[in-house]
Design an enzyme around this catalytic site. Structure first.
Site, PDB file in Angstrom:
ATOM      1  N   LYS A   1       0.825  -1.203   0.000  1.00 30.57           N
ATOM      2  CA  LYS A   1       0.000   0.000   0.000  1.00 30.57           C
ATOM      3  C   LYS A   1       0.860   1.254   0.000  1.00 30.57           C
ATOM      4  O   LYS A   1       0.421   2.318  -0.372  1.00 30.57           O
ATOM      5  CB  LYS A   1      -0.893   0.014   1.235  1.00 30.57           C
ATOM      6  CG  LYS A   1      -1.983  -1.015   1.163  1.00 30.57           C
ATOM      7  CD  LYS A   1      -2.953  -0.846   2.290  1.00 30.57           C
ATOM      8  CE  LYS A   1      -3.989  -1.964   2.239  1.00 30.57           C
ATOM      9  NZ  LYS A   1      -4.890  -1.935   3.339  1.00 30.57           N
ATOM     10  N   ARG A   2       2.067   1.104   0.472  1.00 31.60           N
ATOM     11  CA  ARG A   2       2.921   2.279   0.558  1.00 31.60           C
ATOM     12  C   ARG A   2       3.525   2.659  -0.789  1.00 31.60           C
ATOM     13  O   ARG A   2       4.036   3.725  -0.975  1.00 31.60           O
ATOM     14  CB  ARG A   2       4.035   2.053   1.585  1.00 31.60           C
ATOM     15  CG  ARG A   2       3.598   2.440   2.975  1.00 31.60           C
ATOM     16  CD  ARG A   2       4.546   1.931   4.014  1.00 31.60           C
ATOM     17  NE  ARG A   2       4.321   0.517   4.268  1.00 31.60           N
ATOM     18  CZ  ARG A   2       3.354   0.065   5.066  1.00 31.60           C
ATOM     19  NH1 ARG A   2       2.550   0.901   5.671  1.00 31.60           N
ATOM     20  NH2 ARG A   2       3.196  -1.220   5.275  1.00 31.60           N
TER      21      ARG A   2
END
Ligand code: GLU
Length: 498
Positions: A259-260
């Site tokens: 997600k980063r």
């Protein structure tokens, strides 16, 4: 044995936590659930899992709803429209969770744990130093009722733990087939901070049961949660839904997507100008394979053709080139009025379009000549900027075709100028016809190779566009109109005089 739900109607859910933007992975889960529901004439439910009060925010809930609607994914029951099994926001269901927490505490399937976080951490460290997987040691598992009452009365901080049986959990996943876990490795799990603050595993199990969810279709990151949830279902006497865990999403180099990393928020793709049709088509291919070469699918076609059995187990590679290809395809398919409408915000944002300056008809033509090279809507500004400025800025060397000198280029521009001044009907067909004919004449006069149209058309195209790549001079002239076209030719001549 867990109770099964074979005879239940299809009811599936997308259950996002509103702790951040909706990711492509989450949208894909929503899409697969939606398609599964539609295909099976079932219901698709949207449930907002906002029990994490610290991290949940209303704006994320709003964004989730908005982006799903943008994709064309509609729910049959949800927080905004209600339904027979509501409310559909977990923070509005606290009384329900409390009832079931009390039930588990009452029949001793759960207990209060008073261990301090530091204590637990020290034990975890110690277990790991001995090469063991950390798990709760059960220090509070057998406190007397009096001790529990006293601790609670004293206001000692506590959580509620669920007694995890030491046994093997087996279930059949629609995608991963037979899955087996050793629950003995888990240790007793925390299911609530207190009676009014349930945690994910507990709330999800209660809700899936009460909302009569038949199939749980979600990302593979939840696979290891499933045994915990099955144990809770058993303890509460609930049926077990059928599970389907969607494959992980991988980067092009096959590493796991996190997600980063870069753009994983759907809203990023939305604002860059990817079309919802392209996103849906792209996302469905992240794991689902129609078994044919066919690559283009509309949502309506997918409702007919999708089948969960054809979802692969192996990770799905997130191929941005494929997304660009699909987006280009849908951009070219869009009715021009609609595409123009979609491009206007980008043209405004880049300052090219000022209210009331270009007639709509002209804008449509601009978008039409630009769309063949557009991969996303945001590119419209770069492709179309040549139509807007009063003065183009470019290097005069760009006007040069092959070995032409400045005077040859000037001759070429003067030649075009004459043709264009004399044209009666200013439309693309006529412009093309006259300039092609002019090109042959010009080459003959100057002794250039007969078929090489560049001698006339390249300097003209650059004079009109100021760019090394652009639509054809006919297309540009058609949009600019005679006056602006001649003005730009004049400016090119001036540039050559400098
Ligand atoms: N709320 C969970 C999440 O956003 C999903 C729960 C589930 O699908 O079981 O990751």
């Amino acid at each position: 044995m867990p109770k099964k739900i074979e005879d239940k109607k299809v009811r599936v859910r997308f259950a996002p936590s509103p702790t951040g933007p909706l990711h492509v992975g989450g949208s894909r889960s929503a899409l697969f659930n939606y398609l599964f529901a539609k295909k099976n004439k079932g219901k698709f439910i949207l449930r907002i899992e906002d029990t994490d009060l610290q991290r949940s925010e209303q704006r994320w809930t709003d964004e989730i709803l908005e982006e799903l609607k943008w994709l064309g994914i509609e729910w049959d029951e949800g927080p905004d429209i209600g339904g027979d099994f509501g409310p559909y926001k977990q923070t509005q269901r606290l009384d329900i969770y409390e009832k079931y927490l009390k039930e588990l505490l009452g029949n001793n399937k759960a207990y209060y744990c008073f261990c301090a976080e530091e204590e637990l951490e020290a034990k975890r460290q110690e277990q790991m130093s001995r090469g063991l997987a950390p798990k709760y040691d059960g220090a509070c598992a057998h406190l007397s009722a009096e001790a529990v009452q006293k601790n609670l009365a004293d206001g000692k901080s506590s959580v509620i733990r669920f007694r995890v049986e030491n046994k093997k959990i087996k279930f059949t996943d629609l995608i991963r087939q037979e899955v087996e876990f050793d629950a003995g490795l888990l240790g007793d799990i925390v299911i609530a901070k207190n009676l009014r603050t349930p945690l994910y595993h507990f709330a999800v199990v209660v809700d899936d049961f009460l909302m009569q969810i038949s199939h749980v279709i979600r990302g593979e990151e939840h696979l290891s949660n499933t045994p915990r949830q099955i144990l809770l279902q058993e303890a509460l006497g609930f049926y077990q839904p059928i599970y389907a865990h969607l494959p992980l999403m991988l980067n092009m180099d096959k590493s796991k997507m996190s997600k980063r990393q870069g753009d994983v928020a759907l809203s990023d793709y939305h604002s860059k100008g990817y079309l919802p049709e392209a996103m849906v088509n792209f996302m469905v291919l992240l794991g689902w394979n129609p078994g044919t070469e066919k690559e283009i699918f509309t949502l309506q076609q997918l409702i007919k053709e999708f089948s969960i059995e054809k979802v692969q187990k192996a990770g799905a590679v997130f191929n941005l080139q494929r997304l660009d290809f699909l987006n280009g395809f849908y951009i070219r398919e869009k009715p021009i009025e609609k595409l123009t409408e979609l491009c206007i915000p980008y043209l405004k944002e880049s300052g090219l379009l000022v209210e009331g300056q270009s007639s709509e008809h002209k804008l449509e033509k601009i978008v039409e000549v630009s769309r063949t090279r557009m991969k996303k809507l945001s590119e419209i500004s770069e492709l179309a900027d040549l139509f807007f400025p009063d003065k183009l800025i470019y290097d005069k060397d760009l006007l040069k075709w092959q070995k032409m000198g400045d005077n040859d280029i000037k001759d070429s521009l003067v030649f075009s100028e004459k043709i264009l001044s004399a044209i009666k009907k200013w439309d693309i067909k006529n412009l093309e016809k006259e300039l092609f004919a002019g090109s042959e004449k010009f080459n003959l006069e100057k002794g250039y190779p007969e078929k090489n149209k560049g001698y006339l058309l390249w300097p003209l195209r650059v004079a009109l566009s100021g760019k090394s790549f652009s639509p054809s001079p006919f297309e540009i002239a058609d949009i600019l109109g005679r006056e602006k076209t001649l003005e730009r030719i004049n400016r090119a001549k001036e540039l050559l005089n400098k």
